[in-house]
Write an enzyme that holds these catalytic residues in place. Sequence first.
Site, short mmCIF file in Angstrom:
data_model
loop_
_atom_site.label_atom_id
_atom_site.label_comp_id
_atom_site.label_asym_id
_atom_site.label_seq_id
_atom_site.Cartn_x
_atom_site.Cartn_y
_atom_site.Cartn_z
N HIS A 1 0.85 -1.19 0.00
CA HIS A 1 0.00 0.00 0.00
C HIS A 1 0.89 1.25 0.00
O HIS A 1 0.68 2.17 -0.80
CB HIS A 1 -0.91 -0.02 1.24
CG HIS A 1 -1.49 1.31 1.59
ND1 HIS A 1 -2.46 1.91 0.84
CD2 HIS A 1 -1.23 2.16 2.62
CE1 HIS A 1 -2.78 3.08 1.39
NE2 HIS A 1 -2.05 3.25 2.47
N ASP B 1 7.35 23.52 -24.54
CA ASP B 1 7.17 22.13 -24.09
C ASP B 1 8.21 21.89 -23.01
O ASP B 1 8.87 22.83 -22.56
CB ASP B 1 7.38 21.15 -25.27
CG ASP B 1 6.69 19.81 -25.00
OD1 ASP B 1 7.03 19.17 -23.99
OD2 ASP B 1 5.82 19.40 -25.79
N TRP C 1 7.35 -0.65 4.13
CA TRP C 1 7.88 -0.06 2.90
C TRP C 1 9.33 0.36 3.06
O TRP C 1 10.03 0.54 2.08
CB TRP C 1 7.03 1.14 2.46
CG TRP C 1 7.29 2.42 3.20
CD1 TRP C 1 6.85 2.76 4.43
CD2 TRP C 1 8.05 3.54 2.72
NE1 TRP C 1 7.28 4.01 4.77
CE2 TRP C 1 8.02 4.52 3.74
CE3 TRP C 1 8.75 3.82 1.55
CZ2 TRP C 1 8.66 5.76 3.62
CZ3 TRP C 1 9.39 5.05 1.44
CH2 TRP C 1 9.34 6.01 2.47
N SER D 1 13.05 6.37 -13.62
CA SER D 1 12.00 7.28 -14.09
C SER D 1 12.02 8.59 -13.31
O SER D 1 11.95 9.67 -13.90
CB SER D 1 10.64 6.59 -13.96
OG SER D 1 9.62 7.52 -14.06
N SER D 2 12.11 8.50 -11.98
CA SER D 2 12.08 9.71 -11.16
C SER D 2 13.25 10.63 -11.48
O SER D 2 13.09 11.84 -11.60
CB SER D 2 12.14 9.38 -9.68
OG SER D 2 11.05 8.63 -9.30
N HIS E 1 13.73 10.92 4.39
CA HIS E 1 13.16 12.17 4.88
C HIS E 1 13.00 13.21 3.78
O HIS E 1 11.91 13.76 3.63
CB HIS E 1 13.82 12.73 6.12
CG HIS E 1 12.86 13.64 6.79
ND1 HIS E 1 11.82 13.18 7.55
CD2 HIS E 1 12.67 14.97 6.66
CE1 HIS E 1 11.04 14.19 7.88
NE2 HIS E 1 11.53 15.28 7.36
N GLU F 1 12.48 12.49 0.88
CA GLU F 1 11.38 11.92 0.10
C GLU F 1 10.02 12.40 0.60
O GLU F 1 9.14 12.71 -0.20
CB GLU F 1 11.46 10.38 0.13
CG GLU F 1 10.25 9.65 -0.43
CD GLU F 1 10.07 9.79 -1.93
OE1 GLU F 1 11.06 10.08 -2.62
OE2 GLU F 1 8.92 9.63 -2.40
N TYR G 1 9.34 15.16 1.87
CA TYR G 1 9.14 16.55 1.43
C TYR G 1 8.91 16.60 -0.07
O TYR G 1 8.23 17.51 -0.56
CB TYR G 1 10.31 17.43 1.86
CG TYR G 1 10.34 17.59 3.36
CD1 TYR G 1 9.21 17.26 4.09
CD2 TYR G 1 11.44 18.04 4.03
CE1 TYR G 1 9.19 17.37 5.46
CE2 TYR G 1 11.43 18.16 5.41
CZ TYR G 1 10.31 17.82 6.12
OH TYR G 1 10.30 17.93 7.48
N SER H 1 -0.51 27.41 -2.93
CA SER H 1 -0.12 28.81 -3.12
C SER H 1 -0.61 29.37 -4.44
O SER H 1 -0.61 30.59 -4.63
CB SER H 1 1.41 28.95 -3.06
OG SER H 1 1.90 28.39 -1.87
N HIS I 1 15.48 11.32 13.06
CA HIS I 1 14.32 11.39 13.97
C HIS I 1 13.35 10.23 13.71
O HIS I 1 12.43 10.03 14.47
CB HIS I 1 13.62 12.75 13.87
CG HIS I 1 12.95 13.04 12.56
ND1 HIS I 1 12.86 14.29 12.04
CD2 HIS I 1 12.38 12.24 11.65
CE1 HIS I 1 12.22 14.25 10.88
NE2 HIS I 1 11.93 13.02 10.62
N HIS I 2 13.57 9.49 12.63
CA HIS I 2 12.78 8.28 12.41
C HIS I 2 13.32 7.12 13.25
O HIS I 2 12.76 6.03 13.21
CB HIS I 2 12.81 7.88 10.94
CG HIS I 2 12.17 8.90 10.04
ND1 HIS I 2 10.85 8.85 9.70
CD2 HIS I 2 12.68 10.00 9.45
CE1 HIS I 2 10.57 9.89 8.91
NE2 HIS I 2 11.66 10.60 8.75
N THR J 1 7.81 26.14 7.83
CA THR J 1 6.47 25.65 7.54
C THR J 1 5.44 26.59 8.12
O THR J 1 4.41 26.89 7.50
CB THR J 1 6.28 24.23 8.10
OG1 THR J 1 7.44 23.48 7.77
CG2 THR J 1 5.07 23.56 7.51
N LYS K 1 4.89 29.50 5.95
CA LYS K 1 3.97 29.19 4.84
C LYS K 1 2.52 29.27 5.29
O LYS K 1 1.70 29.92 4.64
CB LYS K 1 4.26 27.80 4.29
CG LYS K 1 5.51 27.77 3.45
CD LYS K 1 5.69 26.44 2.81
CE LYS K 1 6.74 26.52 1.74
NZ LYS K 1 6.33 27.34 0.60
N ARG L 1 1.62 -0.34 15.21
CA ARG L 1 1.43 -0.38 13.76
C ARG L 1 1.64 -1.79 13.24
O ARG L 1 2.29 -2.60 13.87
CB ARG L 1 2.52 0.43 13.06
CG ARG L 1 2.53 1.87 13.28
CD ARG L 1 3.84 2.45 12.75
NE ARG L 1 3.86 2.48 11.28
CZ ARG L 1 4.85 3.00 10.57
NH1 ARG L 1 5.90 3.52 11.17
NH2 ARG L 1 4.80 3.01 9.25
#
Lengths: 283, 527
Positions: free
Chosen positions: B79, B108, B144, B171-172, B255, B257, B259, B270, B304-305, B330, B333, B452
């Site tokens: 998932h 283009d 994951w 691809s990315s 991390h 990722e 963001y 915005s 921090h993970h 943040t 924003k 979890r």
Amino acid sequence: MSTTTGYYVPHDAKWSIVGSVGLCIFFVGLANLVNGGGWLTMLVGMAVVIYMMFGWFGLVVRESESGLYKAQEDLSFRMSMAWFIFSEVMFFAAFFGALFYARTFSGPWLGDISSTTNTVLYPAFDYVWPNNGPGNLGGDYQKMGWFGLPLINTLLLLTSGVTCTIAHHAIKDGDRSKMVRWLLATVILGFIFVGCQAYEYYEAYHHYNLKMTTGIYGSTFFMLTGFHGFHVCMGAIMLTVVMLRGAKGHFTADNHFAFEAAAWYWHFVDVVWLGLFLFVYIL
Amino acid sequence: MSAAADSHHDDHHHGPEKNFVKRWLYTTNHKDLGTLYLWFAFAMFFVGGLMALVIRAELFSPGLQFVDPQFFNSMTTMHAIVMIFGGVMPAFVGLANWMIPMMIGGPDMALPRLNNWSFWIMPFALAIFLSTLLMDGGGPASGWTLYAPLSLQGGDSFAFVIVSIHFMGISSVMGSINIIATILNMRAPGMTLMKMPLFVWTWLITAFLLIAVIPVFAGAVTMLLTDRYFGTSFFSAAGGGDPVMYQHIFWFFGHPEVYILILPAFGIVSQIIPTFARKPLFGYSSMVYATGSIAFLSFIVWAHHMFTVGMPLAGELFFMFATMMIAVPTGVKVFNWIATMWRGSMTFETPMLFALGFVVMFTFGGFSGLMLAMTPADIQYHDTYFVVAHFHYVLVPGAIFSIIAACYYWLPKWTGNMYDERLGKIHFWSSTFFVNLLFFPMHFVGLAGMPRRIPDYNLQFADMNMWASIGAFGFGGSQLLLLYIVIKCIKGGEKATDQVWEGAEGLEWTVASPAPYHTFETPPEIK
């Protein structure tokens, strides 16, 4: 082109779908191979990808030679090559990071007599670099020194950087045949490097008992030098293509992006090697 | 006809290729590719969503009822990967494809053929990934994050997972290189960097993050592959390596990722809020600098993970304070969005509703993130449903709401028709109700200790899990309404004007609706 800016927006990209199918076959083949399957699927995929490269690059080369690309298109190519090399830098950063982490943190922690892991699991383990871990994985081995082949390899690559730059100056002066001669020297030095590296691997496996399975030392040694060697091969192939194109009369003093892209790439593998020579061989 | 001969052919002003298969397989048009990316992402949202529904069905009540634990674990794992790599990222890339060339006044993308390749890799990569479900031993079931050594103990499908990740990564990286080259090289004369719409800015920074960290992830999974199949010991203590090293390398990718999954959302919001507040964005340059600061900070907060995994105290403190610092840009924003609305003449069309929902509910997710940033508290929260609630708040009513908002906002420009406003509002309110029913209770069960990635749970959590499961099915069902609204809008509806929204500003609103196949072949004039 009929537009005022005339940025060339190409049509028809059959090659990318060929490339996707080729890569898909290649990756499925690779996954099968490591699970004990045969080589065939992977090789078929590789062949399709190589076919795609011939077709796609050939198309772009023809477009370039027919003058479709002007300064703005050229800048797009330059930017993308530069960012591609940056992505490669980050790929190597992962493996250098693993090496530094193992040497700065996990190794000393495993050998630290005040750590629980050491006292409970591996009380006999004293940390030194290089090591193959408290399990002595792969058995006794000999370290790969920096003097000898690695030093020769360093000199080979540094020299090839110089010959490459001479070739660059030659094409900037519009002297195509001089460019081809110096590129030939660069490519030969590159392939000698790969040959030396292959010999070093042979020595490591047969006389040093240094293998990928030799704990963290073998892992980092072969991962870093292996991916670097692969990149040297890629760079040398790119330079070979540029050389053959030069021999066919491609490139002018102010239109030789392919040369510069390949040269940037070459200097990049050169710099990675200096990092390897310092951190994998000497220190 | 050979492609080379064709390329000399001046068919610049022609429309799309008539042959359906050829058009969509070979297209180099940024709008076609944007459409492909968006439909692909939509399909993957439903695939990933079905996996989530398997999870929620199993968790509807305590005990094991529908699936065995191994399959449950592979559902949680797949998932996440399907939603991140197949859903949110391609959706943002699709929006970038459609909008960036039009927003900066370019003809283009900078590298149209590469653009085609970046897209056409995705269906193949996801096909390899999803096919692992049918293999011996089932799909990946380690979460994951693919932590070693657990991930190394799966079946033969592991190699297929790794190669599919490499494939998606190609691809990315190619897509991001293309986006950077487009933004830096294809702007109309006069479109200076500090005049670019914020969606373009956030994508520029996102693309940089992608190029910087996707290769690191490639390196990490390569080491997993060699540890599993070639006997290396990167993540094995017996060989002098360390399983924790995998976590460090992974989260150095992971991390930034997360963001990558939210910065384009900031850009979208915005764009939308000024349109419907009929005021220019408050603090444009501070928005740009805030985005840059968030991107910079994303590289120095990864551990921090891993507060509970064992780290020197200095490391825990550094990562705690660095993480809390992210709240500053943040916050800039969020306050800027609110200040934009202050004394604006606001209307609440569906895109605005989703954008406002984003601001409110993303901020919930941000606050629970601050709670998780505190090391001593995190030791309690780690690996509980509180974490699940946190990142689903930032990703579902955060990233995904912004994608939905963007679709409503730009659909009239894409199709030439207005969507059904009444259905759009129903879609917003039902999504918002159910998404909160789904994720809000998870905070409480998490704080009470529900872990979890476990298919069963203690009886005390039963009520709230039932609510969450009802919310999940309601939220999933609401998205079928979105599918219907999109198809209805494509088929017809009230004709949209060129400007579409009264308060809309920007180059994309100066071209016809629907946008012609080629736009800005002659660069527009920028005032």
